[in-house]
Scaffold this motif. Sequence first.
Motif, PDB file in Angstrom:
ATOM      1  N   PRO A  46       0.912  -1.548   0.311  1.00 54.80           N
ATOM      2  CA  PRO A  46       0.037  -0.262   0.509  1.00 54.80           C
ATOM      3  C   PRO A  46       0.640   1.097   0.185  1.00 54.80           C
ATOM      4  CG  PRO A  46       0.332  -1.187   2.354  1.00 54.80           C
ATOM      5  CD  PRO A  46       1.042  -1.808   1.466  1.00 54.80           C
ATOM      6  N   PHE A  47      -0.232   2.542  -0.492  1.00 51.64           N
ATOM      7  CA  PHE A  47       0.828   3.525  -0.639  1.00 51.64           C
ATOM      8  C   PHE A  47       0.631   4.726   0.915  1.00 51.64           C
ATOM      9  CE2 PHE A  47      -2.729   4.548  -3.250  1.00 51.64           C
ATOM     10  CZ  PHE A  47      -2.649   5.570  -2.609  1.00 51.64           C
ATOM     11  N   ALA A  48      -0.420   4.036   1.389  1.00 53.76           N
ATOM     12  CA  ALA A  48      -1.504   5.282   2.459  1.00 53.76           C
ATOM     13  C   ALA A  48      -2.157   4.646   3.175  1.00 53.76           C
ATOM     14  CB  ALA A  48      -2.551   6.342   1.582  1.00 53.76           C
ATOM     15  N   PHE A  49      -2.127   5.238   4.031  1.00 53.77           N
ATOM     16  CA  PHE A  49      -3.172   4.255   4.865  1.00 53.77           C
ATOM     17  C   PHE A  49      -4.270   5.486   6.125  1.00 53.77           C
ATOM     18  CE2 PHE A  49      -3.469   4.027   9.902  1.00 53.77           C
ATOM     19  CZ  PHE A  49      -4.810   2.740  10.129  1.00 53.77           C
ATOM     20  N   SER A  50      -5.271   5.093   6.033  1.00 53.78           N
ATOM     21  CA  SER A  50      -6.698   6.326   6.864  1.00 53.78           C
ATOM     22  C   SER A  50      -6.643   5.607   8.186  1.00 53.78           C
ATOM     23  CB  SER A  50      -7.562   6.186   6.060  1.00 53.78           C
ATOM     24  OG  SER A  50      -6.987   7.303   5.004  1.00 53.78           O
ATOM     25  N   LEU A  51      -7.273   5.942   9.173  1.00 50.44           N
ATOM     26  CA  LEU A  51      -8.313   5.642  10.486  1.00 50.44           C
ATOM     27  C   LEU A  51      -9.697   6.663  10.263  1.00 50.44           C
ATOM     28  CD1 LEU A  51      -7.566   3.652  12.992  1.00 50.44           C
ATOM     29  CD2 LEU A  51      -7.423   5.786  13.981  1.00 50.44           C
TER      30      LEU A  51
END
Length: 237
Positions: A46-51
């Motif tokens: 993955p290139f990004a992460f969100s919560l």
Amino acid sequence: MRNPLLTVWLVITFSTAGLGDVVYLSKQRNSSVEFSCVSTNVNAKPFAFSLMRDLVKPEKVLYVHFGNSPSIFNEKDKNRIVVQDNASRHQVTVNISHLLGRHTDLYRCVFHYDFEKFEDYPGKTEFFLYVEDFIPEECTCYSYEPLLYALSAAAVLLFLCLLILAGVYCRPPSQPKPQAVPIYEEMTGVRTANGKAGSCHFSTYLNEQEETETSEYIRPRKENPYDPLPGFDPYSL
């Protein structure tokens, strides 16, 4: 969200609704919590992460493009949230400190793949966080004497009011006083009665006299013209 039974019921509901694994975390105010997010897609990087928050206040908590600093969307939480990731980027750890009651919610991890297509893959676990936002306070004991005095005074005042009301509404009705008849009215009444009685006797007497005179008139007595007058002696001549 201040009822633990409600939160447990929600956790069970989400678990049986096919939303994946839900971990229930109960924390106290000003404590900290750690979310360990693992991607369901380990075949790509993955290139990004969100919560995300999905229940009480649905919103995006943070977004981090790997290699850059995370973006915290709530200004009040910027100094509370710390994000750590590993080299594979398949696992991200989010730490939130100084928890408050407003942090109670269902948290969901999202991994972003393919920068051009922007494909999203959820984390294997969702986290239901419940924060007991209650601060026990020390008991401050005060003297109860002023309160007792105030209650006693109120009770005495109430008793006096009841006595006054009882005297006003329960008093027997007063008997009317006989009216005094003026003296001159009494004397007038006596004179009138005496006058009436005297008139009655006088009328009876007149009636009797009239009957007597009438009877004498009806039968007159014949007198002899030669009879000497009463009291005259003929031999005295």
